[in-house]
Scaffold this motif. Sequence first.
Motif, PDB file in Angstrom:
ATOM      1  N   GLY A   3       5.744  10.737   8.007  1.00 35.11           N
ATOM      2  CA  GLY A   3       4.113  10.499   7.539  1.00 35.11           C
ATOM      3  C   GLY A   3       3.536  10.630   6.857  1.00 35.11           C
ATOM      4  O   GLY A   3       3.929  12.420   6.539  1.00 35.11           O
ATOM      5  N   GLY A   4       3.191  10.166   5.459  1.00 35.76           N
ATOM      6  CA  GLY A   4       1.775  11.387   5.126  1.00 35.76           C
ATOM      7  C   GLY A   4       2.950  11.868   3.267  1.00 35.76           C
ATOM      8  O   GLY A   4       1.757  12.857   3.051  1.00 35.76           O
ATOM      9  N   VAL A   5       4.181  11.593   3.507  1.00 36.30           N
ATOM     10  CA  VAL A   5       4.677  12.835   2.046  1.00 36.30           C
ATOM     11  C   VAL A   5       4.609  11.926   0.792  1.00 36.30           C
ATOM     12  O   VAL A   5       4.697  12.558  -0.559  1.00 36.30           O
ATOM     13  N   GLY A   6       4.148  10.440   0.977  1.00 33.77           N
ATOM     14  CA  GLY A   6       3.893  10.359  -0.463  1.00 33.77           C
ATOM     15  C   GLY A   6       4.912   8.652  -0.537  1.00 33.77           C
ATOM     16  O   GLY A   6       5.519   8.046  -1.375  1.00 33.77           O
ATOM     17  N   LYS A   7       5.489   8.450   0.407  1.00 31.65           N
ATOM     18  CA  LYS A   7       6.542   6.908   0.819  1.00 31.65           C
ATOM     19  C   LYS A   7       6.027   6.000  -0.388  1.00 31.65           C
ATOM     20  O   LYS A   7       6.558   5.279  -1.510  1.00 31.65           O
ATOM     21  N   THR A   8       4.469   5.549  -0.317  1.00 34.34           N
ATOM     22  CA  THR A   8       3.692   4.515  -0.300  1.00 34.34           C
ATOM     23  C   THR A   8       3.336   4.977  -1.939  1.00 34.34           C
ATOM     24  O   THR A   8       3.238   3.554  -2.613  1.00 34.34           O
ATOM     25  N   SER A   9       3.084   6.060  -1.584  1.00 29.15           N
ATOM     26  CA  SER A   9       2.263   6.381  -3.315  1.00 29.15           C
ATOM     27  C   SER A   9       4.016   6.282  -4.190  1.00 29.15           C
ATOM     28  O   SER A   9       3.295   5.659  -5.247  1.00 29.15           O
ATOM     29  N   VAL A  10       4.513   6.914  -4.129  1.00 24.27           N
ATOM     30  CA  VAL A  10       5.990   6.922  -4.839  1.00 24.27           C
ATOM     31  C   VAL A  10       6.086   5.195  -5.181  1.00 24.27           C
ATOM     32  O   VAL A  10       6.791   4.670  -6.378  1.00 24.27           O
ATOM     33  N   VAL A 184      10.161  15.261  -4.523  1.00 23.39           N
ATOM     34  CA  VAL A 184       9.052  15.669  -3.947  1.00 23.39           C
ATOM     35  C   VAL A 184       7.593  15.999  -4.684  1.00 23.39           C
ATOM     36  O   VAL A 184       7.499  15.997  -5.481  1.00 23.39           O
ATOM     37  N   ASN A 185       6.838  15.341  -3.975  1.00 21.05           N
ATOM     38  CA  ASN A 185       5.380  16.121  -3.981  1.00 21.05           C
ATOM     39  C   ASN A 185       4.814  16.257  -3.315  1.00 21.05           C
ATOM     40  O   ASN A 185       5.544  17.388  -2.111  1.00 21.05           O
ATOM     41  N   ARG A 186       3.530  16.216  -3.409  1.00 21.54           N
ATOM     42  CA  ARG A 186       2.443  17.691  -3.275  1.00 21.54           C
ATOM     43  C   ARG A 186       2.754  18.914  -3.583  1.00 21.54           C
ATOM     44  O   ARG A 186       2.105  19.382  -3.035  1.00 21.54           O
ATOM     45  N   GLU A 216       0.407  18.004  -6.257  1.00 21.11           N
ATOM     46  CA  GLU A 216      -0.934  17.168  -5.515  1.00 21.11           C
ATOM     47  C   GLU A 216      -1.819  17.205  -6.672  1.00 21.11           C
ATOM     48  O   GLU A 216      -2.879  17.529  -7.740  1.00 21.11           O
ATOM     49  N   ASN A 217      -2.534  16.226  -6.407  1.00 19.31           N
ATOM     50  CA  ASN A 217      -3.168  15.615  -7.782  1.00 19.31           C
ATOM     51  C   ASN A 217      -4.530  14.760  -7.020  1.00 19.31           C
ATOM     52  O   ASN A 217      -4.580  13.619  -6.390  1.00 19.31           O
ATOM     53  N   ALA A 218      -5.599  14.898  -6.870  1.00 16.12           N
ATOM     54  CA  ALA A 218      -6.752  14.689  -5.927  1.00 16.12           C
ATOM     55  C   ALA A 218      -7.328  13.107  -6.409  1.00 16.12           C
ATOM     56  O   ALA A 218      -7.834  12.029  -5.914  1.00 16.12           O
ATOM     57  N   ILE A 223      -7.319   6.938  -7.513  1.00 12.19           N
ATOM     58  CA  ILE A 223      -6.233   6.308  -8.313  1.00 12.19           C
ATOM     59  C   ILE A 223      -6.420   4.119  -6.986  1.00 12.19           C
ATOM     60  O   ILE A 223      -6.381   3.204  -6.875  1.00 12.19           O
ATOM     61  N   GLN A 224      -5.822   5.196  -5.371  1.00 15.20           N
ATOM     62  CA  GLN A 224      -5.441   3.931  -5.243  1.00 15.20           C
ATOM     63  C   GLN A 224      -6.015   3.815  -4.429  1.00 15.20           C
ATOM     64  O   GLN A 224      -6.084   2.556  -3.829  1.00 15.20           O
ATOM     65  N   GLY A 225      -6.909   4.288  -4.407  1.00 11.76           N
ATOM     66  CA  GLY A 225      -8.245   3.645  -3.392  1.00 11.76           C
ATOM     67  C   GLY A 225      -9.274   2.418  -3.903  1.00 11.76           C
ATOM     68  O   GLY A 225      -9.301   1.906  -3.457  1.00 11.76           O
TER      69      GLY A 225
END
Length: 253
Positions: A3-10, A184-186, A216-218, A223-225
């Motif tokens: 969880g939290g690695v960025g599947k949804t973000s990708v 690879v994310n973050r 990693e990009n704050a 953007i997602q929010g």
Amino acid sequence: MKGGVGKTSVTMGLASAALQRGVRTLVIDLDPHADTTTGLAVSRGAGTEAGQLLKDARRTRVEEHAVRSGWLDLLPEPMRQSARLDVVAGSAMAATYDRPDLRPRDMKRLRTLLTGLTGYDLVLVDCPPSLSGLTRIAWTASHQVLLVAEPSLFSVAGTERTMRAIRMFSDEFAPQLASAGVVVNRTRADSTEHEYRLLEMERLYQDKLLLPVLEENAYWQQIQGAAYPVHQWPGDQARDLASSFDQLLRQLV
Ligand SMILES: Nc1ncnc2c1ncn2[C@@H]1O[C@H](COP(=O)(O)OP(=O)(O)O)[C@@H](O)[C@H]1O
Ligand SMILES: [Mg+2]
């Protein structure tokens, strides 16, 4: 798996790149948390959610139950006319299928649902953070599986385990399934640990390591929010991120 690695973000970044390029896309949110559904600006309760569609797989046409993403309203007018981005909404009901002991007939539910699907060039399936029933349902229906990993010890070990699980699973149940590679994310440019893990991943995955790596990009959370496609967000930071997803999409489609 993690969880939290960025599947949804990708998933969302690729959906945004696809939208920009005019690739007609269907996003299926198999995670009961339904983060992708929220991120793609689909309100809760719209359309028929994934769990119900899996249940009715044999007698349902998915095209009739997917919902238009609210991202389309954020596009400039000429693009909006021809763009297509639909979502099969996620909800807690899908969790019924997230069991380790699924029967083969249940495993084929998404494949059955997508058989004969027309009108899309690309289907993206966002999975929950486990290798249980829902993820296997997704593998059974997919041509390619894309892994997302962080440059950390546990994530590298977890990715190795997942790759092994995919190989075993595809031998038995999903001969069509290929590995699309690892994103690879973050990554943080100032971290020597990350640098070390990246080198390790290059060695382990070789040409399966997809480039560019994502930093990693704050801004991303902002953007997602706002439930925005990254390609429509102003500023240089977002432009770089959008360009990374353009490059990743080009390697996948
Ligand atoms: N590269 C990144 N930079 C900053 N935040 C990120 C990055 N990737 C993901 N996040 C944030 O981390 C959280 C978890 O990411 P998410 O994509 O939901 O992971 P998963 O779907 O694998 O559980 C989210 O709040 C997301 O905005
Ligand atoms: Mg997720």
